[in-house]
Scaffold this motif. Structure first.
Motif, short mmCIF file in Angstrom:
data_model
loop_
_atom_site.label_atom_id
_atom_site.label_comp_id
_atom_site.label_asym_id
_atom_site.label_seq_id
_atom_site.Cartn_x
_atom_site.Cartn_y
_atom_site.Cartn_z
N LEU A 1 -7.16 9.95 -2.68
CA LEU A 1 -7.10 10.08 -1.23
C LEU A 1 -7.52 11.48 -0.78
O LEU A 1 -8.23 11.64 0.21
CB LEU A 1 -5.69 9.78 -0.74
N ALA B 1 -4.20 3.83 1.30
CA ALA B 1 -5.64 3.85 1.02
C ALA B 1 -6.38 2.83 1.91
O ALA B 1 -7.45 3.13 2.44
CB ALA B 1 -5.88 3.55 -0.45
N PRO C 1 -3.52 8.21 -7.41
CA PRO C 1 -3.99 7.70 -6.11
C PRO C 1 -4.04 8.78 -5.03
O PRO C 1 -4.94 8.78 -4.18
CB PRO C 1 -2.97 6.61 -5.76
N VAL D 1 -12.37 4.25 -0.56
CA VAL D 1 -11.28 4.65 -1.45
C VAL D 1 -10.70 3.40 -2.10
O VAL D 1 -10.27 2.47 -1.41
CB VAL D 1 -10.19 5.40 -0.68
N VAL E 1 -7.74 2.13 -4.64
CA VAL E 1 -6.48 2.46 -5.30
C VAL E 1 -5.88 1.16 -5.84
O VAL E 1 -5.59 0.24 -5.08
CB VAL E 1 -5.49 3.14 -4.32
#
Length: 488
Positions: free
Chosen positions: A207, A235, A203, A223, A225
């Motif tokens: 990012l 996120a 993750p 994004v 996650v």
């Protein structure tokens, strides 16, 4: 405790549990082996103790027979008690394999003690020959005890030979098991750590990639996650930030376009005002005329008139050329001196001027035509209406991160209502200046120039005069200004 901390503590707990389990197992095995070793060693030491004490008793018995002193007798009795104690400990060594030998060993010890006692008895009765025979008998029995001890030790070695071999085999097996267990634990820990690190780094990499795209100006990539920890929350927050930045940039672009249009209109208005002013009077013609008059007055001997015309020309030139530019405090003070020369020529002795100037503070930056409207205000409202005229003080002082400029008069003062109007930027009808720039206009320009409100203040008491304070920040100090011109 957050989710990532829980994961880390879980990893630490698993590692510590495995290490504790291995440590407990090894400790238990080592303790068990050590106990067995200690037991066998104690058996050997007990048998050896009987032999050692019996030999010492023979020595002390001989010493006593030769020199029957209290000290030798006490040592003999002490070793007699020690061999009795050793005998009781040897009884505990009895088992099925050495039962007969231990019984004979006990009899030898008893015979040794009895021979010693008889030797002492005969010696006390004065029968030296009998005492010597019993001493020889005790010596012979001591030798038998030594031989019997070696026999028992040999039996013990044969008995525990299998045990020793078992311990060696167990140690080798334990070593091999430890190696395989270490490899297995290392593999499991690496596998668990890899999965744990992926749950955090993957993750974070997403990012980082999104942040890199954002730095390139791409705000359309969302994004995603899929986790259940703080990184997922980060996120979501990142996505909201991306949307807000995109909206903010759009707003800034719109505002920038509006400001550009307003600035263009402002420039057009200034140009039109300047053209209007230039159409009313030709500055160059006026400057040339004033210079000609100044030189003519000087040639005719009217030096004061000549200086006054020079001051008027300099003041007019400054007012026309510096209105739309920032200047230094040095420039403002210089033109202020010219203005006061004109006013003193007009008001003669009715106007008194005191100036206290800190030369090191004259290179801060401020808008053009800032001090002259304030001085004009003091001359118009504090000096001209008074029959005896008035006094004006001008002070420039260093105030740490600011330069303080004070303009004070001893006039009738100013009502609080008017002070409020001037500081709030409201237009005051009674203002009238030769520059066309009122006090309220100075307040607005100062605050706009420095981007803060606390740059000007007014203190006034009815009947005791008015003080105007300018607090000029040093942050806009002109760098590399160069050498100042002559300030006379």
């Amino acid at each position: 405790m957050n989710k990532i901390q829980k994961k880390i503590w879980l990893l630490v707990s698993v590692v510590m549990f495995i290490m504790a389990a291995i440590w407990i197992a090894l400790t238990f095995y080592n303790q068990k082996t050590q106990s067995q070793y200690n037991e066998i060693l104690q058996r050997y030491l007990r048998l050896n103790e009987v032999t050692r004490v019996s030999q010492q008793m023979v020595t002390y018995l001989n010493n006593y027979l030769l020199t029957p002193t209290e000290s030798n007798f006490k040592q003999l009795e002490d070793h007699k008690n020690r061999i009795q104690a050793a005998k009781s400990e040897v009884v505990d060594l009895r088992n099925a394999e050495n039962d007969f030998d231990i019984t004979n060993y006990m009899h030898l010890i008893d015979s040794f003690i009895e021979a010693t006692d008889r030797s002492l008895l005969f010696h006390s009765e004065g029968d030296i020959e009998a005492a010597t025979n019993e001493f020889n008998e005790a010596t012979r029995i001591s030798g038998y005890i030594s031989e019997m001890t070696m026999t028992l030790l040999d039996i013990e070695l044969k008995t525990y030979d299998r045990f020793y071999r078992g311990i060696i085999e167990q140690s080798a097996e334990l070593k091999e098991l430890g190696i395989w267990l270490l490899l297995l634990i290392t593999y499991l820990l690496l596998l668990f750590t890899y999965g744990f690190s992926l749950s955090i780094t993957r993750p974070v990499q997403k990012l980082a990639k999104a942040a890199n795209e954002l730095s390139r100006g791409r705000f359309d990539q969302e994004v995603e996650v899929h986790s259940n920890d703080e990184i997922a929350f980060l996120a979501k927050t990142f996505n909201r930030m991306r949307i807000n930045i995109n909206n903010l940039i759009s707003e800034i672009q719109q505002k920038a376009q509006l400001e550009k249009e307003l600035q263009d209109n402002k420039l057009l208005l200034q140009e039109s005002q300047l053209h209007s002013l230039q159409s009313q009077i030709n500055p160059h013609f006026l400057f040339n005329t004033l210079d000609t008059l100044s030189k003519k007055a000087y040639l005719e001997g009217a030096e004061q008139t000549s200086d006054l015309l020079v001051s008027v020309a300099g003041l007019l030139r400054y007012n026309l050329k510096r209105l739309d530019k920032s200047v230094t405090l040095y420039d403002e003070v210089s033109v202020l001196k010219q203005y006061m020369d004109i006013q003193r020529a007009r008001l003669t002795e009715r106007l008194t001027l005191h100036m206290e100037i800190d030369e090191s503070c004259l290179y801060v930056q401020l808008p053009g035509l800032t001090l002259q409207p304030i001085i004009e205000n003091a001359v118009i409202h504090a000096v001209e209406p008074m029959e005896d005229g008035g006094v004006i003080w001008i002070r420039v002082m260093d105030g740490a991160d600011r330069v303080i400029v004070e303009i004070e008069d001893d006039g009738p003062g100013m009502p609080d209502e008017k002070i409020h109007q001037l500081l709030s930027g409201e237009h005051v009808e009674s203002e009238g200046h030769s520059t066309g720039i009122g006090f309220s206009n100075v307040v607005k320009r100062l605050r706009l120039f420095y981007g803060e409100e606390d740059v000007i203040d007014i203190e006034s008491v009815a009947g005791r005069g008015t003080k105007v304070l300018l607090k000029i920040p040093k942050a806009r100090r002109i760098e590399n200004y160069g050498e100042a011109p002559d300030r006379r």
